[in-house]
Design an enzyme around this catalytic site. Structure first.
Site, PDB file in Angstrom:
ATOM      1  N   PHE A 211       0.825  -1.201   0.000  1.00 36.85           N
ATOM      2  CA  PHE A 211       0.000   0.000   0.000  1.00 36.85           C
ATOM      3  C   PHE A 211       0.863   1.256   0.000  1.00 36.85           C
ATOM      4  O   PHE A 211       1.826   1.354   0.765  1.00 36.85           O
ATOM      5  CB  PHE A 211      -0.866   0.070   1.262  1.00 36.85           C
ATOM      6  CG  PHE A 211      -1.974  -0.934   1.338  1.00 36.85           C
ATOM      7  CD1 PHE A 211      -3.210  -0.696   0.758  1.00 36.85           C
ATOM      8  CD2 PHE A 211      -1.792  -2.126   2.043  1.00 36.85           C
ATOM      9  CE1 PHE A 211      -4.239  -1.612   0.861  1.00 36.85           C
ATOM     10  CE2 PHE A 211      -2.815  -3.051   2.154  1.00 36.85           C
ATOM     11  CZ  PHE A 211      -4.051  -2.799   1.561  1.00 36.85           C
ATOM     12  N   ASP A 212       0.464   2.213  -0.824  1.00 39.55           N
ATOM     13  CA  ASP A 212       0.916   3.574  -0.601  1.00 39.55           C
ATOM     14  C   ASP A 212       0.168   4.067   0.643  1.00 39.55           C
ATOM     15  O   ASP A 212      -0.840   3.478   1.044  1.00 39.55           O
ATOM     16  CB  ASP A 212       0.561   4.428  -1.824  1.00 39.55           C
ATOM     17  CG  ASP A 212       0.908   5.886  -1.629  1.00 39.55           C
ATOM     18  OD1 ASP A 212       2.074   6.183  -1.323  1.00 39.55           O
ATOM     19  OD2 ASP A 212      -0.004   6.726  -1.757  1.00 39.55           O
TER      20      ASP A 212
END
Length: 223
Positions: free
Chosen positions: A10-11
Site C-alpha cells: 500500500f501507498d
C-alpha cells in the site's frame, strides 16, 4: 478475483490515509513563504506523489533542502489534526492481516512520518514492513521500493499487488512486474489514474478484498 495474491503493498498518503488537506496546506505554507503568490491550492495538487526534493528542486533549486525542511516542520506540527483514514480502510487492512496476507507500506515519505501516520490511524500493528523514502536510493516510480518490500516479506512479484492513488504507484508496479490497483478517491481523479492502465480500479477499500480473493468479506463495512 486473483487466487494467487498473497501480498498487498500500500501507498499511504491518499490511499490509506486522507492527508490531502495536510499536504496541500503544507505546500501552500511553504510556497507562500518562498515564492508568494505563485501557486494556488489547486496548483499544489500536481505536486502530490513525487518526493519533496524533486518538487522543490523544480521551483527553487538553490533552496531545495531548506524548503523540504520548512515543509516537513509545518507538516509534522499539524499532522495529527489534519489526517484521517479513508472509508473502509481499517476494516479492510485488519481483515487482510487476519487472513494471513503479507502487508507492507511503500511510500515516498520519510519513515518517521509514515509511522506517525500509521499510529494516528491505528494501522501500525498491521504493517511489519515499511519502505519509506529514506530506505531506498530511488523512489517510485522506480521499482526499487517494491522490490525491497517484497524481499523483506519473502514474496515474489507474481503474488503481489500494489495499491495506490498516484501514477507513481501504478508505474512502480508496472516497472516491478506486480499487479496494480488504483483508488478512485485519488485527488487527481479516477480518469487521470486510468491513463496509466492499472489492473484494477476500486471505489471503496473493501472492494480490494474481492480482488485478492477474500470473497466472504468482500462487502466491507462502510465506515
Amino acid at each position: 478475483m486473483e487466487d494467487n495474491i498473497t501480498t498487498v503493498l500500500f501507498d499511504l498518503d491518499g490511499t490509506l490515509v486522507d492527508t490531502y488537506e495536510l499536504i496541500l496546506t503544507s505546500f501552500r505554507h511553504t510556497f507562500d513563504h518562498y515564492v508568494p503568490g505563485r501557486f494556488t491550492k489547486e496548483d499544489c495538487i500536481s505536486f502530490i506523489g513525487p518526493p519533496l526534493t524533486e518538487t522543490f528542486a523544480s521551483i527553487l533549486p538553490e533552496k531545495t533542502e531548506e524548503m523540504v525542511q520548512f515543509y516537513r516542520n509545518f507538516n509534522k506540527q499539524h499532522h495529527d489534526t489534519l489526517i484521517k483514514p479513508f472509508a473502509g480502510v481499517y476494516d479492510t487492512v485488519k481483515t487482510l492481516h487476519e487472513r494471513g496476507y503479507k502487508l507492507a507500506i511503500v511510500s515516498t515519505k520519510m519513515k518517521d512520518m509514515v509511522i506517525k501516520g500509521l499510529e494516528a490511524t491505528d494501522l501500525h500493528p498491521f504493517f511489519p514492513v515499511i519502505i519509506a523514502l529514506d530506505d531506498v536510493k530511488y523512489a517510485k516510480p522506480d521499482p526499487e521500493p517494491i522490490f525491497k518490500a517484497l524481499e523483506l516479506l519473502r514474496s515474489d512479484v507474481q503474488e503481489a499487488v500494489m495499491v495506490g492513488d498516484s501514477n507513481h504507484d501504478i508505474l512502480a508496479a508496472k516497472n516491478a512486474g506486480t499487479r496494480s490497483v488504483g483508488v478512485s478517491w485519488s485527488i487527481k481523479g479516477k480518469d487521470y489514474l486510468q491513463r496509466f492502465s492499472p489492473d484494477y480500479m476500486i471505489n471503496h477499500m473493501g472492494d480490494l478484498l474481492k480482488i485478492v480473493g477474500v470473497e466472504a468479506n468482500a462487502k466491507n463495512d462502510q465506515v
